[in-house]
Design a protein around this motif. Structure first.
Motif, PDB file in Angstrom:
ATOM      1  N   ARG A  83      16.419  11.405  23.241  1.00 13.93           N
ATOM      2  CA  ARG A  83      17.300  12.593  23.489  1.00 13.93           C
ATOM      3  C   ARG A  83      18.004  12.674  24.718  1.00 13.93           C
ATOM      4  N   MET A  84      17.569  12.176  25.771  1.00 16.27           N
ATOM      5  CA  MET A  84      18.320  12.183  26.756  1.00 16.27           C
ATOM      6  C   MET A  84      19.542  11.148  26.670  1.00 16.27           C
ATOM      7  N   VAL A  85      19.244  10.101  26.336  1.00 12.60           N
ATOM      8  CA  VAL A  85      20.168   9.028  25.940  1.00 12.60           C
ATOM      9  C   VAL A  85      21.388   9.726  24.994  1.00 12.60           C
ATOM     10  N   LEU A  86      20.780  10.065  24.046  1.00 14.71           N
ATOM     11  CA  LEU A  86      21.859  10.603  23.021  1.00 14.71           C
ATOM     12  C   LEU A  86      22.560  11.941  23.689  1.00 14.71           C
ATOM     13  N   THR A  87      22.228  12.712  24.467  1.00 11.68           N
ATOM     14  CA  THR A  87      22.963  13.871  25.020  1.00 11.68           C
ATOM     15  C   THR A  87      23.648  13.707  26.390  1.00 11.68           C
ATOM     16  N   ALA A  88      23.406  12.422  26.720  1.00 12.85           N
ATOM     17  CA  ALA A  88      24.252  12.274  28.197  1.00 12.85           C
ATOM     18  C   ALA A  88      25.599  12.454  27.972  1.00 12.85           C
ATOM     19  N   ASP A  89      26.013  12.733  28.922  1.00 16.12           N
ATOM     20  CA  ASP A  89      27.503  13.222  29.308  1.00 16.12           C
ATOM     21  C   ASP A  89      28.138  14.210  28.050  1.00 16.12           C
ATOM     22  N   ARG A  90      27.390  14.855  27.561  1.00 14.05           N
ATOM     23  CA  ARG A  90      27.852  15.988  26.703  1.00 14.05           C
ATOM     24  C   ARG A  90      27.598  17.173  27.363  1.00 14.05           C
ATOM     25  N   GLU A  92      28.334  20.102  26.328  1.00 13.22           N
ATOM     26  CA  GLU A  92      27.745  21.023  25.341  1.00 13.22           C
ATOM     27  C   GLU A  92      26.280  20.938  25.043  1.00 13.22           C
ATOM     28  N   LEU A  93      25.668  19.787  25.290  1.00  8.51           N
ATOM     29  CA  LEU A  93      24.288  19.834  25.132  1.00  8.51           C
ATOM     30  C   LEU A  93      23.664  19.519  26.452  1.00  8.51           C
ATOM     31  N   ALA A  94      24.164  19.996  27.617  1.00  9.24           N
ATOM     32  CA  ALA A  94      23.489  19.926  28.722  1.00  9.24           C
ATOM     33  C   ALA A  94      21.854  20.643  28.567  1.00  9.24           C
ATOM     34  N   GLY A  95      21.914  21.651  27.673  1.00 10.68           N
ATOM     35  CA  GLY A  95      20.612  22.435  27.541  1.00 10.68           C
ATOM     36  C   GLY A  95      19.657  21.509  27.094  1.00 10.68           C
ATOM     37  N   ALA A 100      15.050  17.858  27.407  1.00 14.41           N
ATOM     38  CA  ALA A 100      14.450  16.502  27.196  1.00 14.41           C
ATOM     39  C   ALA A 100      13.880  15.756  28.445  1.00 14.41           C
ATOM     40  N   LEU A 101      14.608  15.989  29.533  1.00 13.86           N
ATOM     41  CA  LEU A 101      13.931  15.575  30.790  1.00 13.86           C
ATOM     42  C   LEU A 101      12.745  16.279  31.230  1.00 13.86           C
ATOM     43  N   GLY A 102      12.657  17.604  31.233  1.00 13.75           N
ATOM     44  CA  GLY A 102      11.447  18.366  31.479  1.00 13.75           C
ATOM     45  C   GLY A 102      10.208  18.040  30.643  1.00 13.75           C
TER      46      GLY A 102
END
Length: 441
Positions: A83-90, A92-95, A100-102
């Protein structure tokens, strides 16, 4: 010499004559020795059963649960990295990135705690050390993934390969080892229970026969009413044997049912949750790998495994009978097997839609469908499915804990109860024949 032989014959004749004190002494001694044998053997066996129940509840079952939890936590860790890889540098998907990190950090702490618990089993020490080595390698690859920027996909592939080829197999070996120890603990307890019941019934019946025979013999030989002391000893023996057998049978039945209806499904549900998280991660892996067909095929294998059982893939675990076999059973939750399967099918539909969008060149829409938090989005539907499985898993665990508590409560005091009861019986037997010996003085 003739005088000695004659004296020996005289003593022997007197010893076997029913009216002599020797016959009375023989009856009383044999009865007391039988009571002593019953006291010692039953007390020791009851103490052993009590200890084996504690081993199951405090060591074997928790170790099996810890190993199952470790396998699940590792699977979810990798899913969160995806999930973190997929949402990196986006932006709008910071949440989703923060969530995912938590979750990854939470699962990482969970893994560390499980590993520390697993180290308590000496027989698993080498397996745990091997797993810790693979875990260190995996975490190194994850760190490289999260700091590699545009090369993150390549490093993540290395990380997930370490997980599936090294880390999860090591965790599976640890889990299988702990499950085998649990089975052996149950087998040893069952054998001890069998011996305890045999001793209680065999020696208990022998003691009752001796007490009744002594009572009848005294009544006939001395033409007196029945001895209150022997009547009390007989009643105490009956009052000990019947409850002892009942306690052994009751706790054995309770724990066996709890193992079959609660503990085994709990462990299987933990495996099912791990497989479901790994399958959900395949959706993310598919997008990360630029639509590599392997991850879609891998998801389908795991999904079919969850629905109907069987092999979940070359590097995945397996679950016999699928979710229906482990969700069914006692009514311990508001969810039934149909609801759980329906919720999983909803996620499978989401996966197919995401794969279709990605293959159609609509990557942004595919990522949005995967990370969205509305009903019909993959993240929501998977959380909805997992909530049901988690609820049933917790209910199974609670039910087993209650059964274990009941078994411990039933066995409370039983190593000492035979000492008290049979100690009184041993005291009453000489008391009952004391006056008969006095008649020969």
């Amino acid at each position: 010499m003739p005088a000695v032989i004659e004296a020996t014959r005289t003593i022997a004749r007197r010893a076997v004559r029913p009216e002599t004190p020797a016959r009375l002494r023989l009856w009383a001694t044999l009865t007391v020795l039988t009571a002593v044998a019953l006291l010692v053997s039953l007390s020791l066996l009851m103490a052993r059963v009590q200890q084996q129940v504690r081993i199951i509840g405090d060591e074997a079952a928790p170790q099996a649960a810890t190993a199952a939890d470790l396998y699940f936590a590792l699977s979810d860790m990798d899913a969160q990295v995806a999930r973190m890889v997929l949402t990196a540098d986006r932006d709008e998907l910071a949440g989703s990135q923060i969530d995912a990190l938590g979750t990854y950090q939470e699962r990482s702490r969970q893994v560390d705690a499980d590993v520390q618990k697993a180290l308590s089993a000496e027989s698993d020490h080498d397996r745990v050390l091997e797993l810790m080595g693979h875990l260190a390698t995996y975490r190194e690859r994850v760190w490289q993934t999260l700091t590699a920027g545009d090369a993150a996909a390549g490093y993540y592939t290395q990380a997930t390969n370490v997980l599936h080829l090294d880390l999860l197999p090591a965790a599976k070996d640890l889990r299988d080892s702990s499950t085998e120890r649990l089975s052996q603990a149950y087998a040893r307890k069952s054998a001890t229970e069998g011996w305890a019941v045999t001793v209680a019934v065999g020696l208990g019946a022998a003691l009752l026969i001796l007490l009744v025979a002594l009572q009848v013999w005294l009544a006939r030989r001395f033409r007196r009413v029945f001895s209150p002391a022997l009547l009390t000893a007989t009643a105490l023996t009956v009052a000990l044997i019947i409850p002892a057998v009942a306690v052994l049978t009751l706790q054995a039945s309770r724990l066996s049912e709890a193992r079959d209806d609660s503990l085994t499904p709990f462990l299987a549900l933990s495996r099912a949750r791990a497989i479901s998280y790994d399958a959900a991660a395949d959706t993310s892996r598919f997008l990360i790998s630029d639509n590599l067909a392997y991850y879609d095929d891998d998801f389908k294998r795991k999904s079919t495994c969850l629905a109907a059982g069987g092999s979940c893939g070359p590097t995945a675990d397996e679950i016999e009978g699928g979710l229906p076999s482990v969700v069914g059973g006692p009514d311990v939750s508001p969810f039934d097997r149909d609801q759980v399967l329906t919720r999983w099918q909803a996620y499978r539909t989401d996966h197919e839609r995401i794969v279709g969008l990605a293959r159609g060149g609509k990557e942004e829409e595919a990522v949005g469908a995967l990370t969205g938090i509305r009903r019909g989005d993959a993240s929501f539907d998977f959380a909805y499915f997992d909530a049901a499985v988690a609820d049933i898993t917790a209910a199974r665990s609670t039910e087993f804990d209650q059964a274990l508590s009941d078994a411990k409560l039933v066995l409370t005091g039983w190593p000492w109860i035979p000492v008290a009861v049979l100690g009184l019986v041993i005291f009453l037997v000489p008391l009952a024949v004391r006056r008969r010996f006095a008649e020969y003085r």
